[in-house]
Each structure stands twice: as C-alpha cells, then as structure tokens.
Scaffold this active site. Structure first.
Site, PDB file in Angstrom:
ATOM      1  N   CYS A  20     -13.776 -34.974 -40.726  1.00 56.14           N
ATOM      2  CA  CYS A  20     -13.528 -35.470 -39.382  1.00 56.14           C
ATOM      3  C   CYS A  20     -14.806 -35.290 -38.568  1.00 56.14           C
ATOM      4  CB  CYS A  20     -12.378 -34.675 -38.772  1.00 56.14           C
ATOM      5  SG  CYS A  20     -11.983 -35.179 -37.095  1.00 56.14           S
TER       6      CYS A  20
ATOM      7  N   HIS B 265      -4.596 -40.288 -40.250  1.00 56.24           N
ATOM      8  CA  HIS B 265      -5.539 -39.298 -39.709  1.00 56.24           C
ATOM      9  C   HIS B 265      -5.832 -39.610 -38.233  1.00 56.24           C
ATOM     10  CE1 HIS B 265      -9.399 -36.785 -40.184  1.00 56.24           C
ATOM     11  NE2 HIS B 265      -9.531 -37.355 -38.999  1.00 56.24           N
ATOM     12  N   GLU B 266      -6.058 -40.894 -37.937  1.00 56.47           N
ATOM     13  CA  GLU B 266      -6.395 -41.281 -36.559  1.00 56.47           C
ATOM     14  C   GLU B 266      -5.194 -41.112 -35.621  1.00 56.47           C
ATOM     15  OE1 GLU B 266      -9.450 -41.491 -35.796  1.00 56.47           O
ATOM     16  OE2 GLU B 266      -9.919 -41.408 -37.930  1.00 56.47           O
TER      17      GLU B 266
HETATM   18 NI    NI Z   1     -10.821 -37.159 -37.351  1.00 58.55          NI
END
Ligand code: NI
EC number: 3.5.1.88
Length: 186
Positions: free
Chosen positions: A113, A156-157
């Site tokens: 990330c 994830h977003e």
């Molecule tokens: Ni991320």
C-alpha cells in the site's frame, strides 16, 4: 500532480475514518481530485517517469490516501498482455460490493500500500469474485463483475474508504495461512 510527499502514511487518523459519500454533479474540486489520483497511477506505472518523480508504482489510490475523506478511488490495473487494454481503469465513486463469492482469493506475494511504508508479509484473504456498483466521474452508475486481481485491488481500495488497511486482514499468528481452497493469485 501528486508526489510521494502528498501521500498520507499509516498513523494518520484520516486512514482510519469512514469516508463520506460524494455528491453529484461532482464539484470542480472533486473532478480535479479524480484526475490527479488517476494521473498518479498512470505516471507511477511508467518506469521512467516513476523513477524521475521518485514515486512508488501503484494500481490503486483512494482519496483518504491524499487526505480527503471521500468515497472515491482511482484504480488502474494494467493489461495482462503487452499493448492490451487495462484490465480495469476507472475512478470508482461511492462504490458498493453488492455480491461476493464464497471462494476466497489472495495474492501469493501478499499486498502492499502506498500509505504503508513497511513490508507486512502475509496473505490477505479476500473474495475472489465480486459484483461492484459504483458511479464514475460523470455520475453514471456501473454494475460490473470482477474476478481475481482486479477484484482484489478494488476490495483493497474500498477498504480504504472504510478505514481499513490491508494488514488488518492478515492472520497475526499464521500470516501465511489462508482459508481452505483460497485461490492463489500471482
Ligand atoms: Ni492501499
């Protein structure tokens, strides 16, 4: 253009907040934000420009990661083969996962990330397939099915919009233990 100095890092409370819904038509400010987030991904995926601007390459960037607590994220999953169309490219606004597979999927390499500087090893089990509903920058609603890598990236977003970071999903005691019959995605 966003640079690494503009990316909010882990520890900042904005990354743990639930982001607010975005209203349409988009304000000029939100339009610019959407453009700049996608631009970051495009530039970061060009090896020369990435180096030139000292970026970390990314396939997704959520608004809270640039300090804006709004339900908006840019996603750019490059083409699987050279010269192909990106597997998925859009700015997803007010995204909702309307259905998901029982089947899990996880990246063999784990996840990273832009907001997390350290490497956190371990599998991040997610749903292998999802149906995603979102609005684009024109306010048009899309309902699409995604599987494997693009589905993982979108989850994830979307997590970022709910104040969740990828390592929250890693099994602390057995980081490389995934639920049975998890599809491993490389
Ligand atoms: Ni991320």
């Amino acid at each position: 253009m966003f640079l690494m100095k503009d990316i909010v890092r882990d520890g900042d409370p904005v990354l743990r907040k639930r982001a607010a819904k975005v209203n349409f038509p988009l304000s000029d400010e939100d339009q610019t934000l959407a453009k700049k987030m996608m631009e970051y991904l495009e530039v970061s995926q060009d090896p020369e420009l990435c180096k030139k601007y000292g970026l970390r390459a990314g396939v997704g960037l959520a608004a809270p990661q640039v300090g804006v607590s709004k339900q908006m994220a840019a996603v750019l999953v490059p083409a699987a083969e050279e010269d192909g169309k990106p597997e998925f490219k859009d700015v997803i606004i007010n995204p909702v996962i309307v259905s998901e597979s029982v089947q899990y999927g996880a990246l063999t390499e784990g996840e990273g990330c832009l907001s997390v500087d350290k490497d956190v090893p371990g599998y991040v089990p997610r749903h292998d397939r999802i149906t995603l509903r979102y609005q684009d920058t024109d306010g048009e609603t899309h309902k699409i099915r995604l599987k494997n890598y693009p589905a993982i990236v979108c989850q994830h977003e979307i997590d970022h919009l709910h104040g969740v970071l990828f390592y929250d999903h890693i099994n602390k005691k057995q980081p490389f233990e995934a639920p049975a019959d998890t599809i491993m995605i490389s």
